[in-house]
Design a protein around this motif. Structure first.
Motif, PDB file in Angstrom:
ATOM      1  N   GLU A  95      28.834   4.553   5.395  1.00 27.19           N
ATOM      2  CA  GLU A  95      29.252   5.875   5.792  1.00 27.19           C
ATOM      3  C   GLU A  95      29.984   6.470   4.697  1.00 27.19           C
ATOM      4  OE1 GLU A  95      31.172   4.717   9.265  1.00 27.19           O
ATOM      5  OE2 GLU A  95      29.388   4.399  10.563  1.00 27.19           O
ATOM      6  N   GLN A  98      27.647   8.066   2.261  1.00 29.71           N
ATOM      7  CA  GLN A  98      27.128   9.258   2.767  1.00 29.71           C
ATOM      8  C   GLN A  98      28.160  10.529   2.778  1.00 29.71           C
ATOM      9  OE1 GLN A  98      23.945   9.860   3.599  1.00 29.71           O
ATOM     10  NE2 GLN A  98      23.596   7.801   2.735  1.00 29.71           N
ATOM     11  N   ARG A  99      29.500  10.056   2.892  1.00 34.74           N
ATOM     12  CA  ARG A  99      30.556  11.057   3.029  1.00 34.74           C
ATOM     13  C   ARG A  99      30.741  11.795   1.751  1.00 34.74           C
ATOM     14  NH1 ARG A  99      35.301  12.341   1.404  1.00 34.74           N
ATOM     15  NH2 ARG A  99      35.475  10.557   0.147  1.00 34.74           N
ATOM     16  N   LYS A 101      28.283  12.068  -0.675  1.00 36.41           N
ATOM     17  CA  LYS A 101      27.029  12.665  -0.902  1.00 36.41           C
ATOM     18  C   LYS A 101      27.230  14.267  -0.216  1.00 36.41           C
ATOM     19  CE  LYS A 101      23.637   9.104  -1.616  1.00 36.41           C
ATOM     20  NZ  LYS A 101      22.177   8.740  -1.137  1.00 36.41           N
ATOM     21  N   ARG A 102      27.800  14.259   0.920  1.00 38.39           N
ATOM     22  CA  ARG A 102      27.794  15.205   1.640  1.00 38.39           C
ATOM     23  C   ARG A 102      28.992  16.322   1.267  1.00 38.39           C
ATOM     24  NH1 ARG A 102      27.208  11.927   6.241  1.00 38.39           N
ATOM     25  NH2 ARG A 102      29.505  12.114   6.403  1.00 38.39           N
ATOM     26  N   CYS A 103      29.929  15.804   0.063  1.00 36.34           N
ATOM     27  CA  CYS A 103      30.856  16.872  -0.121  1.00 36.34           C
ATOM     28  C   CYS A 103      30.405  17.917  -1.039  1.00 36.34           C
ATOM     29  CB  CYS A 103      31.870  16.062  -1.187  1.00 36.34           C
ATOM     30  SG  CYS A 103      32.827  14.710  -0.271  1.00 36.34           S
ATOM     31  N   LYS A 104      30.989  19.101  -0.995  1.00 33.93           N
ATOM     32  CA  LYS A 104      30.461  20.416  -1.404  1.00 33.93           C
ATOM     33  C   LYS A 104      31.267  20.790  -2.775  1.00 33.93           C
ATOM     34  CE  LYS A 104      28.979  21.862   2.887  1.00 33.93           C
ATOM     35  NZ  LYS A 104      28.971  22.779   4.128  1.00 33.93           N
ATOM     36  N   GLU A 108      36.983  17.884  -2.453  1.00 30.67           N
ATOM     37  CA  GLU A 108      36.491  17.526  -1.207  1.00 30.67           C
ATOM     38  C   GLU A 108      36.192  15.983  -1.641  1.00 30.67           C
ATOM     39  OE1 GLU A 108      33.521  18.005   2.509  1.00 30.67           O
ATOM     40  OE2 GLU A 108      33.648  19.241   0.647  1.00 30.67           O
ATOM     41  N   GLU A 171      29.921  26.434  -3.913  1.00 31.35           N
ATOM     42  CA  GLU A 171      28.973  25.560  -3.462  1.00 31.35           C
ATOM     43  C   GLU A 171      27.758  26.398  -4.045  1.00 31.35           C
ATOM     44  OE1 GLU A 171      26.987  24.235   0.989  1.00 31.35           O
ATOM     45  OE2 GLU A 171      28.926  25.163   0.737  1.00 31.35           O
ATOM     46  N   GLY A 186      21.265  13.383   1.190  1.00 31.74           N
ATOM     47  CA  GLY A 186      22.720  13.612   1.667  1.00 31.74           C
ATOM     48  C   GLY A 186      23.102  15.105   2.274  1.00 31.74           C
ATOM     49  N   GLY A 187      22.642  15.912   1.567  1.00 33.49           N
ATOM     50  CA  GLY A 187      22.659  17.118   2.127  1.00 33.49           C
ATOM     51  C   GLY A 187      23.780  18.361   1.603  1.00 33.49           C
ATOM     52  N   GLY A 188      24.791  18.056   0.705  1.00 36.51           N
ATOM     53  CA  GLY A 188      25.725  18.898   0.433  1.00 36.51           C
ATOM     54  C   GLY A 188      24.951  19.880  -0.884  1.00 36.51           C
TER      55      GLY A 188
END
Length: 380
Positions: A95, A98-99, A101-104, A108, A171, A186-188
């Motif tokens: 987790e 993953q956090r 990876k999502r940071c923009k 963060e 971003e 991960g998404g960011g």
């Protein structure tokens, strides 16, 4: 032979990715090719591990379970196959990765505010670097998280880069060919390697803080986008060999600079010092204070000045003194104005009353002196 080093390194990188994907045949193919191009301890170690233990043992890569396994399997500790020992990771580590990876943005990533001080940045980096170092955290993607953390700190701890990042960093959607190192799923979408790239590798930055990595690493390898690392001992050995081989070459490259420095020193020794100084200089004997007739500018000369320079020469010298003085005052005034402008801008951006008051309290002495000089010129 030396010219094949880069090609061999590329082959090793391809082989490492093939190992992660579980493609043993492709990995063997490129490792053997790397050995033919330029034999290295890394390729040899990977080949031996791959031959002895199979594709999952070559670099300690854990094959992820399919998504169908669900949350029950994800909550358990998962095992990584290693050439030497069995390594585990927890759901909390997964987790955490993953956090990251999502940071923009970099703030963060480190978990700090934009007003964070240098000590706060260091404290945040120390905590995260220890938590996500690949030799301690074996969760999938931990290496990429570690690289993001190092890159974020390297940029934000540099005042110049931090200021540029605060003004332009944002971003951005990652386009083709611009995805970041471990970005993947991960998404960011923030491109951590475009525009604000660190000047130091994550591993070197970590070693600067903690005096070396964890002694448990054996055959683990990871990349920072440009350089691939085998375990610490092999990497340091290769760096030492490269420095040894390039020592003489470096000396040849530096020779022109050394010659220029020597010529500059000799020319300064041969040229006599100027007859005046705007400041008292005991080292040159210029301690006798005088004042120009026109602008009343103070300057300093030696005790023999009067006997060496007659009226005509004195007039020319005082003209040079005033020109130098006006130039210095003008340049320093410009710096004062620039500093005040920067403070007011920063105060506005960060809504900082302390910075605003500091800007308003600046005395601007050189700008006042420049105004005095301008009035004298107009009056003359």
């Amino acid at each position: 032979m030396e010219g094949n080093r880069d090609e061999a390194e590329k082959c090793i990188n391809i082989a490492s990715k093939a190992i992660e994907a579980g493609d043993k045949e492709k990995a063997l193919k490129f490792l053997k090719k790397a050995e033919k191009l330029f034999p290295t301890p890394r390729a040899k170690a990977l080949l031996e591990a791959l031959t002895r233990n199979g594709s999952s043992a070559a670099n300690g890569v854990h094959r992820r379970r399919p998504a169908e396994d669900g949350g029950a399997h994800a909550a358990k500790e998962r095992t990584e196959s290693s050439a030497e020992s069995s390594k585990v990771f927890t759901q909390e580590q997964v987790e955490g990765v993953q956090r990251i990876k999502r940071c923009k943005d970099y703030y963060e990533v480190l978990g700090v505010t934009k007003e964070a001080s240098e000590d706060e940045l260091k404290k945040a980096y120390r905590k995260l670097a220890l938590k996500f170092h690949p030799d301690k955290n074996h969760a999938p993607g931990a290496t990429d998280a570690f690289k993001k953390i190092g890159n974020a700190y390297a940029v934000l701890s540099n005042p110049t880069k931090r200021r540029q990042y605060d003004l332009t960093g944002s971003e951005e959607p990652s386009g083709p060919g611009h995805s970041h190192g471990g970005g993947g799923g991960g998404g960011g979408g923030f491109d951590f390697h475009r525009g604000f790239e660190a000047d130091i590798t994550p591993e070197d930055l970590f070693n600067m803080f903690f005096g070396g990595g964890f002694p448990s690493s054996s055959a683990q390898s990871f990349t920072n986008g440009r350089t691939s690392y085998s375990h610490h001992a092999d990497y340091r050995q290769e760096r030492t060999e490269e420095r040894g081989d390039g020592g003489f070459s470096m000396f040849i490259q530096l020779m022109p600079i050394v010659v220029l420095i020597l010529v500059s020193i000799l020319s300064q020794m041969m040229v006599s010092p100027p007859p005046y100084s705007l400041y008292s200089r005991p080292s040159t004997g210029q301690t006798v204070k005088r004042q120009t007739e026109n602008l009343q500018v103070d300057y300093y000369v030696t005790r023999d000045f009067k006997s060496e320079y007659k009226a005509a020469a004195l007039q020319q010298i005082e003209k040079s003194v005033e020109e130098d003085y006006v130039t210095n005052v003008r340049n320093t005034c410009w710096k004062e104005r620039q500093t005040k402008t920067d403070l007011l801008y920063a105060a506005k951006v960060y809504r900082d009353d302390r910075m605003r008051k500091k800007a308003e309290l600046m005395t601007m002495e050189n700008c006042k002196e420049l105004d005095r000089l301008n009035n004298l010129f107009r009056g003359g």
